[in-house]
Write a protein that holds these residues in place. Sequence first.
Motif, PDB file in Angstrom:
ATOM      1  N   GLY A  67       0.767  -1.100  -0.119  1.00 29.24           N
ATOM      2  CA  GLY A  67      -0.215  -0.062   0.163  1.00 29.24           C
ATOM      3  C   GLY A  67       0.749   1.339  -0.064  1.00 29.24           C
ATOM      4  N   ARG A  68       2.254   0.991   0.142  1.00 25.37           N
ATOM      5  CA  ARG A  68       2.953   2.330   0.380  1.00 25.37           C
ATOM      6  C   ARG A  68       3.279   2.948  -1.216  1.00 25.37           C
ATOM      7  N   THR A  69       3.361   4.001  -1.311  1.00 24.39           N
ATOM      8  CA  THR A  69       3.689   4.810  -2.582  1.00 24.39           C
ATOM      9  C   THR A  69       4.712   5.802  -2.438  1.00 24.39           C
ATOM     10  N   PRO A  70       5.495   6.258  -3.442  1.00 29.83           N
ATOM     11  CA  PRO A  70       6.612   7.239  -3.050  1.00 29.83           C
ATOM     12  C   PRO A  70       5.955   8.646  -2.486  1.00 29.83           C
ATOM     13  N   ALA A  71       6.644   9.469  -1.543  1.00 31.00           N
ATOM     14  CA  ALA A  71       6.151  10.693  -1.112  1.00 31.00           C
ATOM     15  C   ALA A  71       5.540  11.609  -2.207  1.00 31.00           C
ATOM     16  N   PRO A  72       4.593  12.355  -1.829  1.00 30.56           N
ATOM     17  CA  PRO A  72       4.029  13.077  -2.853  1.00 30.56           C
ATOM     18  C   PRO A  72       4.919  14.116  -3.321  1.00 30.56           C
ATOM     19  N   ARG A  73       4.484  14.541  -4.652  1.00 32.68           N
ATOM     20  CA  ARG A  73       5.739  15.455  -5.222  1.00 32.68           C
ATOM     21  C   ARG A  73       5.720  16.991  -4.367  1.00 32.68           C
ATOM     22  N   ASP A  74       6.910  17.499  -4.268  1.00 34.66           N
ATOM     23  CA  ASP A  74       7.027  18.477  -3.863  1.00 34.66           C
ATOM     24  C   ASP A  74       6.325  19.777  -4.583  1.00 34.66           C
ATOM     25  N   ALA A  75       5.586  20.494  -3.859  1.00 39.35           N
ATOM     26  CA  ALA A  75       4.919  21.598  -4.635  1.00 39.35           C
ATOM     27  C   ALA A  75       6.135  22.671  -5.274  1.00 39.35           C
ATOM     28  N   ALA A  76       6.922  22.842  -4.516  1.00 36.79           N
ATOM     29  CA  ALA A  76       7.979  23.777  -4.770  1.00 36.79           C
ATOM     30  C   ALA A  76       8.491  23.373  -5.991  1.00 36.79           C
ATOM     31  N   ALA A  77       8.402  22.173  -6.265  1.00 33.26           N
ATOM     32  CA  ALA A  77       9.225  21.834  -7.703  1.00 33.26           C
ATOM     33  C   ALA A  77       8.620  21.738  -8.655  1.00 33.26           C
ATOM     34  N   PRO A  79       7.012  22.269 -12.406  1.00 36.87           N
ATOM     35  CA  PRO A  79       7.796  22.784 -13.300  1.00 36.87           C
ATOM     36  C   PRO A  79       7.366  24.530 -13.520  1.00 36.87           C
ATOM     37  N   ALA A  80       8.293  25.301 -13.980  1.00 35.02           N
ATOM     38  CA  ALA A  80       8.042  26.496 -14.367  1.00 35.02           C
ATOM     39  C   ALA A  80       7.494  26.571 -15.659  1.00 35.02           C
ATOM     40  N   GLU A  81       6.723  27.552 -16.078  1.00 38.45           N
ATOM     41  CA  GLU A  81       6.134  27.549 -17.515  1.00 38.45           C
ATOM     42  C   GLU A  81       7.105  28.152 -18.428  1.00 38.45           C
ATOM     43  N   ALA A  82       7.037  27.290 -19.660  1.00 39.15           N
ATOM     44  CA  ALA A  82       7.943  27.886 -20.665  1.00 39.15           C
ATOM     45  C   ALA A  82       7.447  29.372 -21.169  1.00 39.15           C
ATOM     46  N   PHE A 141      12.508  19.785 -21.362  1.00 44.38           N
ATOM     47  CA  PHE A 141      11.710  20.057 -20.117  1.00 44.38           C
ATOM     48  C   PHE A 141      12.403  19.485 -18.850  1.00 44.38           C
ATOM     49  N   ALA A 142      12.934  18.223 -19.043  1.00 43.70           N
ATOM     50  CA  ALA A 142      13.453  17.671 -17.633  1.00 43.70           C
ATOM     51  C   ALA A 142      14.670  18.395 -17.227  1.00 43.70           C
ATOM     52  N   GLU A 143      15.259  18.918 -18.202  1.00 42.23           N
ATOM     53  CA  GLU A 143      16.762  19.712 -17.836  1.00 42.23           C
ATOM     54  C   GLU A 143      16.398  21.085 -17.308  1.00 42.23           C
ATOM     55  N   ALA A 144      15.083  21.618 -17.963  1.00 43.99           N
ATOM     56  CA  ALA A 144      14.729  22.988 -17.327  1.00 43.99           C
ATOM     57  C   ALA A 144      14.024  22.933 -16.133  1.00 43.99           C
ATOM     58  N   THR A 145      13.467  21.780 -15.652  1.00 40.29           N
ATOM     59  CA  THR A 145      12.449  21.858 -14.624  1.00 40.29           C
ATOM     60  C   THR A 145      13.136  20.828 -13.297  1.00 40.29           C
ATOM     61  N   SER A 146      14.038  20.104 -13.798  1.00 48.09           N
ATOM     62  CA  SER A 146      14.596  18.913 -12.873  1.00 48.09           C
ATOM     63  C   SER A 146      13.295  18.074 -12.546  1.00 48.09           C
ATOM     64  N   HIS A 147      12.541  17.842 -13.430  1.00 51.41           N
ATOM     65  CA  HIS A 147      11.195  16.925 -13.012  1.00 51.41           C
ATOM     66  C   HIS A 147      11.598  15.528 -12.941  1.00 51.41           C
ATOM     67  N   VAL A 148      11.275  15.013 -12.099  1.00 56.63           N
ATOM     68  CA  VAL A 148      11.429  13.624 -11.685  1.00 56.63           C
ATOM     69  C   VAL A 148      10.068  12.859 -12.042  1.00 56.63           C
ATOM     70  N   THR A 149      10.154  11.990 -13.017  1.00 56.07           N
ATOM     71  CA  THR A 149       8.713  11.112 -13.454  1.00 56.07           C
ATOM     72  C   THR A 149       8.391  10.232 -12.381  1.00 56.07           C
ATOM     73  N   PHE A 217       4.699  18.372 -18.178  1.00 60.48           N
ATOM     74  CA  PHE A 217       5.007  18.762 -19.484  1.00 60.48           C
ATOM     75  C   PHE A 217       4.312  20.016 -20.072  1.00 60.48           C
ATOM     76  N   CYS A 218       3.124  19.555 -20.093  1.00 58.65           N
ATOM     77  CA  CYS A 218       2.139  20.540 -20.834  1.00 58.65           C
ATOM     78  C   CYS A 218       2.184  22.052 -20.076  1.00 58.65           C
ATOM     79  N   ALA A 219       2.227  22.042 -18.658  1.00 64.89           N
ATOM     80  CA  ALA A 219       2.219  23.119 -17.784  1.00 64.89           C
ATOM     81  C   ALA A 219       3.510  23.990 -18.406  1.00 64.89           C
ATOM     82  N   TRP A 220       4.427  23.120 -18.429  1.00 64.46           N
ATOM     83  CA  TRP A 220       5.758  24.001 -18.837  1.00 64.46           C
ATOM     84  C   TRP A 220       5.843  24.690 -20.164  1.00 64.46           C
TER      85      TRP A 220
END
Length: 370
Positions: A67-77, A79-82, A141-149, A217-220
Amino acid sequence: MMADGAKGGNVEAAGAGAGAGPESEPESEPESGAESVSGPGEPKACCAPGRGGVGAHGGPEGPVAPGRTPAPRDAAASPAEAAPGTYEPRGGWRKLPGGAFRMGYDDGPYPADGEGPAREVTVDGFTVAATAVTNEEFAAFAEATSHVTDAERFGWSFVFAGFLPKNFPPTASPPQTPWWRQVHRADWRHPEGPGSGLRGRWDHPVVHVSHADALAFCAWAGARLPTEAEWEYAARGGLDGEPYPWGAEREPEGAYRMNIWRGSFPDRNTAADGYRGTCPVDAFEPNAYGLYNATGNVWEWCADWFHPRHHRKAPRDNPRGPRLGQSRVLKGGSHMCHESYCLRYRTSARMGNTPDSSSGNTGFRPVRAT
């Protein structure tokens, strides 16, 4: 005219060019080394498996508590919009006028999918990417935002067994689709797991991306995911009631028009259309609206929640899925689809999968306001 859902001509020349596929393409028995696992609520997605109960069996560090899943995404992380106009799809944008069209199909081969009934709906004008998002575009996108899938966060994703070496260690597999294997450290950069990469595939669609990854990605990019109605309107290319983006026949005059499984599934893919795995996003001829690979190659995420009956009573003007749900809509089929078990490489075909799921045959294409 062939009815929507018909198989069309079956032209499968054994031994035709292998084309571009995974960097390592050993053919192995899909059942070999698979450990059957399942979990409550796991979607019955034969073509793009759901993370479901397999997620309880762990990430790269080993098993995790049920039942465990990874920690929620950090809201501060987030992605910035392009900057406006920064993102340009490989195939460019296609501005579509919108209007009325016939969506769905009355006699789909899988009633539980909810393709029917066929109904006239209307969509407003919008602009759609001619091509699915490529590895090169997702890398930017990943380079610009450091997004972790999500695949990276969970530590694993689904890979087709035939793309793995014969001596690949045993891993978990959905019980009804043993050709899918849980591979640790498989993600968009490593489509077949550790040791694989993107050499020769920068112009192929990004895979191993979840619905959440597509939204990020779309948000960026200053875009969004299409509704199912928008996706189908664009994929049909102005044709009424035809199963394929180009018309009634799967292989008109013997010409291959999309990347699907050819041969006997799941043990032998002749690659008669030129590809065993994914192909470049602009391979094959576009439809009349200028969209490439609307069917085959990779499943494409849509914005809507999936439900097999919601559309029967939903509004016909700019229809959307239900307000809430457990699975998101996927459209278009993929290179893994074969008529013997997944005749979903058609414009009206649909499937649902959980938003955190990822696999080696799932990608997306953005849209934006006109």
